[in-house]
Motif scaffolding. Structure first.
Motif, PDB file in Angstrom:
ATOM      1  N   TYR A  33       0.834  -1.207   0.000  1.00 42.19           N
ATOM      2  CA  TYR A  33       0.000   0.000   0.000  1.00 42.19           C
ATOM      3  C   TYR A  33       0.871   1.261   0.000  1.00 42.19           C
ATOM      4  O   TYR A  33       0.674   2.173  -0.808  1.00 42.19           O
ATOM      5  N   HIS A  37       1.110   4.223  -2.844  1.00 41.87           N
ATOM      6  CA  HIS A  37       0.553   5.536  -2.505  1.00 41.87           C
ATOM      7  C   HIS A  37       1.610   6.592  -2.198  1.00 41.87           C
ATOM      8  O   HIS A  37       1.332   7.787  -2.313  1.00 41.87           O
ATOM      9  N   GLU A  38       2.818   6.192  -1.822  1.00 36.33           N
ATOM     10  CA  GLU A  38       3.872   7.171  -1.534  1.00 36.33           C
ATOM     11  C   GLU A  38       4.760   7.439  -2.744  1.00 36.33           C
ATOM     12  O   GLU A  38       5.649   8.277  -2.691  1.00 36.33           O
ATOM     13  N   GLY A  42       1.490   9.012  -7.087  1.00 42.16           N
ATOM     14  CA  GLY A  42       0.556   8.090  -6.450  1.00 42.16           C
ATOM     15  C   GLY A  42       0.142   6.914  -7.294  1.00 42.16           C
ATOM     16  O   GLY A  42       0.852   6.479  -8.202  1.00 42.16           O
ATOM     17  N   ILE A  43      -1.039   6.419  -6.983  1.00 39.32           N
ATOM     18  CA  ILE A  43      -1.538   5.194  -7.609  1.00 39.32           C
ATOM     19  C   ILE A  43      -1.711   5.346  -9.115  1.00 39.32           C
ATOM     20  O   ILE A  43      -1.497   4.394  -9.869  1.00 39.32           O
ATOM     21  N   SER A  58      -5.861  -0.311  -7.438  1.00 39.46           N
ATOM     22  CA  SER A  58      -6.398   0.169  -6.171  1.00 39.46           C
ATOM     23  C   SER A  58      -6.985  -0.982  -5.350  1.00 39.46           C
ATOM     24  O   SER A  58      -6.756  -1.087  -4.145  1.00 39.46           O
TER      25      SER A  58
END
Length: 135
Positions: A33, A37-38, A42-43, A58
């Motif tokens: 995750y 996300h970091e 992002g995604i 996601s």
């Protein structure tokens, strides 16, 4: 003297001065995750680099999702595109192992370089043998 062999479990080894990590799947899911996300962008950026739909990624990285997860191939691709190997270290910690980056030693030739050098040396030797005969 006879050789002896002992086979131990992963818990017999230490990682960085402590016991082998055993936080399990939760830690691995958390790392997946965070990796996504970091990442800068992002995604959306990671999904584009991995060539999968954002929604699919996601679902796969959601630690609360019990039905969709990254495949092994996808987890490797994730680490390659993000250049973040924290997941590799978590896998290793779970199994009581560690990962060390491979660095090419400058004093060791690649197989291609070795063959090229061998061919050049052979050519020089043949020239050295042929020159006196030619004269």
């Amino acid at each position: 003297m006879r050789p002896s062999i002992s086979i131990t479990t992963s818990g017999s080894y230490v990682v960085e001065g402590g016991e082998a990590d055993s936080q399990g799947w939760e830690r691995i899911q958390s790392t997946i995750y965070k990796t996504v996300h970091e990442f800068p962008g992002g995604i959306e950026a990671v999904a584009k680099l991995m060539d999968i739909p954002k929604g699919t990624l996601s679902h796969k990285v959601n630690p609360h999702n019990t039905t969709h997860h990254l495949t092994l191939e996808e987890s490797i691709k994730l680490q390659k595109v993000t250049r973040n190997v924290a997941l590799l270290h978590d896998y290793n910690a779970e199994l009581g192992h560690s990962a060390v980056p491979c660095v090419r030693r400058p004093d060791v030739l690649t197989p291609y370089e070795s063959l090229t050098n061998l061919a050049a040396e052979f050519a020089n030797t043949m020239k050295a043998l042929a020159d006196p005969i030619h004269r």
